[in-house]
Enzyme design. Structure first.
Site, PDB file in Angstrom:
ATOM      1  CG  ASP A 285      -1.933  -1.008   1.292  1.00 47.02           C
ATOM      2  OD1 ASP A 285      -2.762  -0.963   2.199  1.00 47.02           O
ATOM      3  OD2 ASP A 285      -1.940  -1.872   0.415  1.00 47.02           O
ATOM      4  CG  HIS A 429       2.360   0.247   4.258  1.00 46.21           C
ATOM      5  ND1 HIS A 429       2.143  -0.650   5.280  1.00 46.21           N
ATOM      6  CD2 HIS A 429       1.200   0.920   4.081  1.00 46.21           C
ATOM      7  CE1 HIS A 429       0.890  -0.506   5.704  1.00 46.21           C
ATOM      8  NE2 HIS A 429       0.304   0.438   4.999  1.00 46.21           N
TER       9      HIS A 429
END
Ligand code: ZN
Length: 477
Positions: A285, A429
């Site tokens: 993400d 991430h």
């Protein structure tokens, strides 16, 4: 025009006003269909995608009571710490204010969200425009946050506004500013007074001119919102103190989005994936970032795939990274336009966040995503309903190594290896170098354990799950 309430005036004093607007109404805690309070309306455009100076760093809190997403550039220059310190300060002020509220109201909460544009001019000067808002359950209006930084990278110093514009020649600047405002906001002709020095508080060097951001209510009625204009350098004449020559226009920046021909849909590889064997979906993400390429290198090396949930406003500036990921068989999905907590937005705002991001992705890959992931994993009925209407499934996760919190390579690696299961969706991430480093071990070790590393679409397909719009999925099977 209504008289501006005293409280609203305080909003303009961005950094000093965190405790100024206490009120009994609570638009943050409530999530009504029709919000009676005027909210900041976000009109994201691809203009926000420009990142030419530095790499994004982030202060984030995914847990609350203050949801935070403050993005700022770091470049390795001596001035980095000044920018990072400012980001830390606005975060801390907001947090202090929410914590003070919590003593009176256990339901108190808030959100701070700040994004930036940055520009490298003439290879020497950097301009940074930070824009965002802070809102809390005790506030009627969100507070605007605006802050600019200008850097002489050759000497490693921040520039004052007076270093950029000669104060003795401000008349030239103010005249140009007023002209540009009238051009950008033609409806304002009747209400725009003479330009004042205060309009030039927030300036940032840009590639096409000097960017000026004017706080709401300063030059035009508050309802118009913040104003953004760009003053072409050649119009500034002798008032511009930097450099002997105006910076050259960049040959291509954001306005050149070319549409790539539609490619075949989701690359399911039935000949490569054994549906009987274990599989997991690595997901990343908040990117793309400078660290995404390293993850792509590893995926390529190990002939594996992942799913990237990207921030819409980063798509244009990182389109090559996205193209590469897509061409390698990885999947690109949206993660909202600018990482707002969607549960706090109106239906219209949610729709804009999701569709603008899907449009941006489609303009790069030629393939329109059918799913997305919400920031913070935050979902409520309204988010589900809007997603259902728009035709998007919502992808959550089953394994969270909390890499945004630890930022520690060993901890990220250990958490994933400890919690992985067949058909898991693993959250990470690609914003952090530590996460990219952890993948050096995670990817080969997962393969060694017999897991196939597949996209979310592949995981769902081989788990016989038909995705439905508006439904949240946490894993395959
Ligand atoms: Zn996120």
């Amino acid at each position: 025009m209504k008289t501006m309430p005293l409280c609203a005036l305080f909003i303009l004093l961005v950094l000093t006003s965190f405790s100024a607007c206490a009120d009994s109404q609570s638009p943050y805690a409530a999530t009504p269909e029709e919000d009676p309070v005027p909210q900041v309306v976000w009109e994201p455009t691809l203009e926000n995608a420009t990142i030419e100076y530095g790499a994004p760093d982030l202060i984030t809190d995914n847990v609350g009571p203050l949801f935070a997403y403050i993005r700022f550039p770091q470049s390795g220059e001596a001035t980095d710490y000044l920018i990072a310190r400012w980001a830390q300060e606005i975060y801390q002020s907001a947090l202090d204010e929410i914590e003070a509220q919590l003593e009176e109201d256990p339901e108190a909460g808030g959100e701070i969200n700040v994004q930036f544009n940055s520009y490298l001019v003439d290879g020497r000067y950097a301009g940074i425009m930070e824009r965002g808002m802070f809102t809390g359950s005790h506030m009627i209006h969100p507070q605007d946050i605006i802050r600019t930084f200008n850097i002489d990278t050759e000497n490693g110093v921040l520039l004052d506004n007076d270093d950029i514009l000669d104060p003795l020649r401000s008349r030239i600047v103010l005249k140009l500013l007023r002209e540009q405002l009238l051009e950008a906001y033609p409806d304002a002709a009747g209400s725009l007074g003479e330009a004042e020095e205060s309009w030039l508080k927030h300036i940032a060097l840009g590639t096409e001119g000097l960017h000026v951001e004017i706080e709401r209510g300063v030059a035009l009625p508050e309802a118009v919102g913040r104003l953004s204009v760009t003053l072409p350098y050649d119009g500034l004449g002798a008032a511009l103190r930097l450099g002997a020559t105006p910076p050259e226009l960049p040959d291509d920046t954001v306005a050149t989005a070319q549409v790539i021909p539609v490619t075949p849909p989701v690359p399911w590889r039935s000949n490569q994936i054994d549906p009987e064997k274990p599989m997991v979906a690595l997901t990343f993400d908040d990117g793309p970032s400078i660290h995404t390429e390293k993850i792509l290198d590893l995926l390529e090396q190990y002939d594996s795939r992942a799913t990237f949930f990207v921030i819409g406003n980063l798509v244009e500036s990182r389109r090559e990274t996205i193209e590469r990921a897509f061409d390698m068989g990885s999947e690109i999905m949206g993660h909202s336009w600018d990482h707002r907590n969607l549960t706090k937005l109106s239906a219209r705002e949610i729709s804009t966040q999701v569709t603008d991001t899907a449009n941006a992705i489609e303009s790069v890959t030629g393939l329109r995503p059918q799913m997305y992931r919400t920031p913070y994993g935050a979902v409520n009925d309204r988010v589900r309903d809007v997603s259902g209407e728009l035709g998007f499934a919502i992808i959550s996760w089953s394994v969270d190594p909390r890499d945004w919190q630890t930022r520690n390579t060993d901890a990220v690696h250990a958490a994933i290896m400890r919690n992985v299961k067949d058909r898991a969706i693993i959250l990470s991430h690609d914003l952090y170098g530590t996460t990219a480093d952890a993948m050096e071990r995670v990817i080969p070790e997962l393969l060694e354990l017999g897991y196939q590393l597949v996209t979310v679409s592949e995981l769902m397909f081989y788990s016989d799950i038909t995705l439905e719009a508006g439904v949240v999925y946490y894993r395959g099977q």
